[in-house]
Write a protein that holds these residues in place. Structure first.
Motif, mmCIF file in Angstrom:
data_model
loop_
_atom_site.group_PDB
_atom_site.id
_atom_site.type_symbol
_atom_site.label_atom_id
_atom_site.label_comp_id
_atom_site.label_asym_id
_atom_site.label_seq_id
_atom_site.Cartn_x
_atom_site.Cartn_y
_atom_site.Cartn_z
ATOM 1 N N THR B 356 0.843 -1.200 0.000
ATOM 2 C CA THR B 356 0.000 0.000 0.000
ATOM 3 C C THR B 356 0.873 1.242 0.000
ATOM 4 O O THR B 356 0.636 2.193 -0.749
ATOM 5 N N ALA B 410 -5.109 1.380 -2.030
ATOM 6 C CA ALA B 410 -5.369 1.418 -0.588
ATOM 7 C C ALA B 410 -5.949 0.064 -0.185
ATOM 8 O O ALA B 410 -7.104 -0.240 -0.480
ATOM 9 N N SER B 411 -5.118 -0.746 0.493
ATOM 10 C CA SER B 411 -5.468 -2.151 0.746
ATOM 11 C C SER B 411 -6.877 -2.323 1.307
ATOM 12 O O SER B 411 -7.622 -3.199 0.866
ATOM 13 N N GLY B 412 -7.247 -1.470 2.274
ATOM 14 C CA GLY B 412 -8.548 -1.636 2.913
ATOM 15 C C GLY B 412 -9.697 -1.536 1.928
ATOM 16 O O GLY B 412 -10.636 -2.338 1.942
ATOM 17 N N ALA B 413 -9.625 -0.548 1.017
ATOM 18 C CA ALA B 413 -10.693 -0.379 0.031
ATOM 19 C C ALA B 413 -10.653 -1.486 -1.014
ATOM 20 O O ALA B 413 -11.684 -1.858 -1.573
#
Lengths: 248, 596
Positions: B356, B410-413
């Motif tokens: 990220t 963005a890893s979370g998204a």
């Protein structure tokens, strides 16, 4: 403290996330709103800078369109007063990037890197081209006599923290539940562990989100999120057997 | 053509640089020996058009092969989009699209558009045509390697197309070809198709490795006397840096391709977990190549756009050196971002945090590059010709592709967006500007040089607006569908109750695709009509500075039979104060009076 900063920033963007993503797909898990808020944050940041770039872009095209008898300026771009038009946005992007990285990692850590205490565990077996879900049954333990085995239908209870053990019998698959905002690849030879906590009731799609061969397009299932009473009733009805599908 | 005289003329031209000159001259002599004697004879059809070693002819071979492959790739997109809009109905001009065929169409659409359209048209066609002409050389340093490169490329295209006509049909395991699906016939059910596919891709890599060696060597060794590093037109820098990135990244994937081939054919099990292999290994090898590959095709398009913008804004490129450094930075960082394609693939979750960070870092030089392009417009005298419209559209559309990449980095998204139509729309907003808009910017700009005729401006603008508006109508709905959770490579969304209701948007996108494809006919008509009865272009119709515009249009064999040009200044000296003309060709000797 990090968590506090995270919660604060999240609270600013949560309503926007609810509007952007939540209006398209129900918010169905404890971490769905984290992801929606992160998406909203990125949307606001890149939307703002993107819009600014477009305004500058179209303004320049309009302002410096060709006019008779007017020559272009001779500018190398290395002049100090002009360079700041590049160096300031450059700094602003770095600041935005830092915030996005922080928020993305916090969301990621919560969903993928930690494993909260489970109330129950389900085993998800993927194969070309179907899902096989093994529920722990009324005793709450897998691999006992009262396990409930279903095809293409996963029954869970609202408000419980579930662990999943995701395996594949053949090729790569991906366990994807849009209302949970959850995806995880299944890899033959490995057990992928993760968690989710449903927060709403209803029946929703489970997708296979990794190309898995000719039947990839039919490899869907349904997840049925039930109230505690409904779930208990379903379990006592079907314990110890290969339950037949009730939907689809 | 007299070889000795050529070399000698060069040495004599610039007394200040005698030593460099002699070296440059000797290179010229070598390349001329390779095919110089052919020029004495009347060339037969075969030696002129098919087995040519002339860089311009090889560029044409690459370009026309690329155009044919683009038509095939476009036809595939028509067939599978029609199936999505009207599931189960017979597609006019194709027929019923079965599940397996749908997968094969999607897979090969992606493969063709990247490896057989973007790469040959942007790197090979423009690289071959422009490098010798823009550096004032008579040909590539290795003309025969160049010819071999195209021949291997041609064979690779034939092998890929043949994969559709073998028992079992074409490979349908996605252009990323993840094993075990791609490695085992029992899973993919296309034993020959899968093998043909991997062989075709591997051959294509060999072709571009050979081409890349040639590009790099030629740019470094055959520049016109006086052309210093910062005098090289940006498009050549970008093509050569792209070639370097390609050479540095493709090795692991060729190794992976050999392993996958052996898994398929002799059952080695490199990627088979039941026999000690690991399917994730392929993903690392693939994306270690696959992400730099994005920049391999991006950079030549960015370079084309830079040259076009400068010419039609009559402006010097805004901070040439800084642009070059951002390109270097992008190139280096692009080797450290690959695992953002694999966030949810089962890699160690901690690794996602590292990738990220690197992925968001790469947004900085790319954004800066776009800022510098936009800043180049400042103070210009902007003429909205067809090539300029394409170049500006590249910036406008690529910006959307760039910013939507942040969501996925963005890893979370990405947990949510991974493998949805959001990803698909995102990379079409990068690859379409690159492969299609970049190509049109280049072809409309250099068409007069390539064929000696002007293209029709009115048809060019109709084609432009039709394509651009339709393109946005295709892919903006797909962003929304992706945000609604629609996942990729599904032949019929009616199988997914939550997604079935969004059919209107799918139909709309398909209609827009048909409109866009129809507008390409305008281009083909314009192309052919301009070839036949376009206005003669003359040497320098755009009043541009770079050296190719000092040769005849089209340039003859050897490019400058009268003697190769010298270079006295940078490529973007437009609107220099105190000069009568608003351009100052690179080959024009400096004013004798101290005018500056």
């Amino acid at each position: 403290m990090l968590q506090g900063i995270y919660e604060f920033i999240k609270s600013i963007f949560a309503p926007i996330g609810d509007f952007f993503i939540g209006s398209l797909v129900p918010v169905g898990s404890s971490f769905a709103s984290d992801i929606d808020s992160l998406i909203a944050l990125v949307a606001v940041f890149v939307g703002f800078w993107g819009l600014l770039a477009y305004i500058a872009f179209f303004f320049l095209i309009f302002r410096f369109r060709r006019k008779d008898g007017q020559r272009a300026k001779y500018v190398t771009g290395e002049e100090k007063d002009l360079k700041r038009w590049i160096s300031w946005p450059h700094a602003a992007i770095i600041v935005c990037d830092v915030v996005i990285v922080f928020m993305a990692i916090m969301v990621w850590y919560n969903i993928k890197q930690r494993l909260p205490e489970a109330d129950a565990t389900v085993r998800i077996v993927s194969q070309q081209w179907a899902w096989n879900f093994i529920h722990p049954g009324p005793d709450g333990v897998l691999d006992t006599e009262d396990d409930i085995n279903t095809f293409n239908e996963l029954h869970v209870q609202e408000g419980m923290v579930y662990h999943y053990e995701l395996v594949s019998k053949d090729v790569l698959h991906d366990f994807s539940v849009p209302v949970f905002r959850l995806k995880q690849d299944a890899i033959p030879g490995r057990v992928m562990k993760g968690w989710f906590k449903p927060t709403i009731t209803g029946t929703y799609d489970v997708q296979c989100a990794e190309m898995c061969g000719v039947g990839h397009g039919i490899m869907g299932a349904r997840i049925i999120i039930e109230t505690p009473e409904e779930h208990a009733a379903w379990m006592s009805q079907n314990k110890g057997q290969l339950a037949s599908a009730t939907t689809r | 053509m007299d070889v000795a005289k050529q070399g000698a003329a060069r040495v004599g031209d610039d007394p200040l640089n005698g030593i460099d000159m002699a070296e440059a001259g000797s290179v010229t002599v070598d390349t001329h020996e390779a095919h110089g004697h052919e020029a004495h004879h009347e060339q037969s059809f075969w030696s002129k058009y098919v087995f040519s070693t002339d860089h311009k002819m090889i560029a044409m071979q690459y370009m026309f092969t690329g155009i044919v492959m683009a038509l095939i790739g476009g036809y595939m997109s028509y067939a599978f989009r029609m199936q999505l809009a009207f599931p189960g109905e017979s597609v006019p001009g194709y027929g019923l699209v079965s599940q397996g065929e749908y997968n094969a169409l999607v897979t090969n659409h992606g493969t063709i558009m990247i490896f057989w359209v973007a790469m040959p048209m942007l790197i090979a066609a423009f690289g071959n045509f422009l490098i010798p002409l823009m550096i004032g050389a008579d040909d590539m340093v290795f003309p025969r390697i160049n010819r071999l490169s195209y021949q291997i490329f041609f064979i690779s295209a034939v092998v890929l197309i043949a994969s559709f006509f073998v028992p079992g049909g074409g490979f349908g395991g996605a252009w990323t070809a993840y094993p075990p699906l791609s490695a085992n016939a029992q899973y993919n059910l296309t034993p020959l198709g899968a093998t043909f596919w991997i062989v075709a891709v591997a051959l294509e890599f060999v072709a571009f490795l050979l081409g890349g060696i040639n590009f790099i060597t030629t740019l470094m060794n055959s520049r016109a006397p006086g052309m210093k590093m910062y005098d090289i037109p940006m498009v050549l820098w970008m093509i050569v840096i792209a070639s370097i990135l390609f050479m540095a990244s493709v090795g692991p994937l060729i190794a992976g391709a050999v392993m996958l081939f052996m898994d398929q054919v002799i059952g080695t099990g490199f990627f088979d977990p039941n026999r000690g292999g690991d399917p994730i290994l392929w993903q690392h090898l693939f994306w270690f190549f696959g992400h730099p590959e994005v920049y391999v095709v991006l950079l030549p398009a960015m370079g084309i756009v830079a040259d076009v913008i400068c010419t039609f804004a009559r402006k010097k490129l805004f901070n040439y050196k800084l642009i070059l450094f951002t390109v270097f930075a992008t190139g280096i960082i692009s080797f450290f971002v690959w695992a953002h394609h694999q966030f949810v693939a089962g890699i160690d979750p901690r690794m996602a945090n590292v990738f990220t960070v690197t992925t968001l870092i790469i947004s900085i030089p790319i954004a800066e590059m776009l800022f510098l392009y936009i800043a180049t417009l400042y103070g210009g005298s902007i003429q909205l010709t067809t090539p300029m419209l394409w170049a500006l559209a590249f910036i406008a559309e690529f910006l959307i592709g760039g910013v939507t990449g942040i969501f996925l980095g963005a890893s979370g998204a990405d947990i949510y967006f991974h493998d949805t139509y959001f990803v698909l729309a995102h990379f079409h907003y990068t690859f379409f500007p690159i492969a299609i808009i970049g190509f049109y910017a280049g072809i409309t700009y250099w068409f007069p040089k390539m064929f000696g005729k002007m293209m029709n401006e009115a048809l060019g603008k109709i084609h432009f607006w039709g394509t651009i508006i339709a393109f946005n109508c295709i892919f903006i709905p797909l962003f929304i569908l992706g945000a609604a959770g629609q996942h990729r490579r599904i032949y019929n969304f009616q199988n997914f109750p939550d997604l079935a209701g969004l059919q209107d948007m799918r139909v709309f996108a398909t209609m827009a695709l048909i409109v866009m494809l129809a507008f390409q006919v305008v281009f083909l008509v314009n192309f052919v009509m301009s070839l036949i009865k376009g206005k003669p272009a003359g040497k320098n119709p755009w009043k541009a500075n770079t050296l190719e515009w000092t040769a005849e249009s089209p340039p003859p064999h050897g490019n400058w039979p009268e003697g190769l040009p010298n270079c006295y200044r940078g490529p973007y000296e437009y609107s220099v104060p105190g000069r009568e003309e608003d351009y100052w060709p690179q080959n024009a000797p400096p004013d004798t009076a101290p005018a500056e």
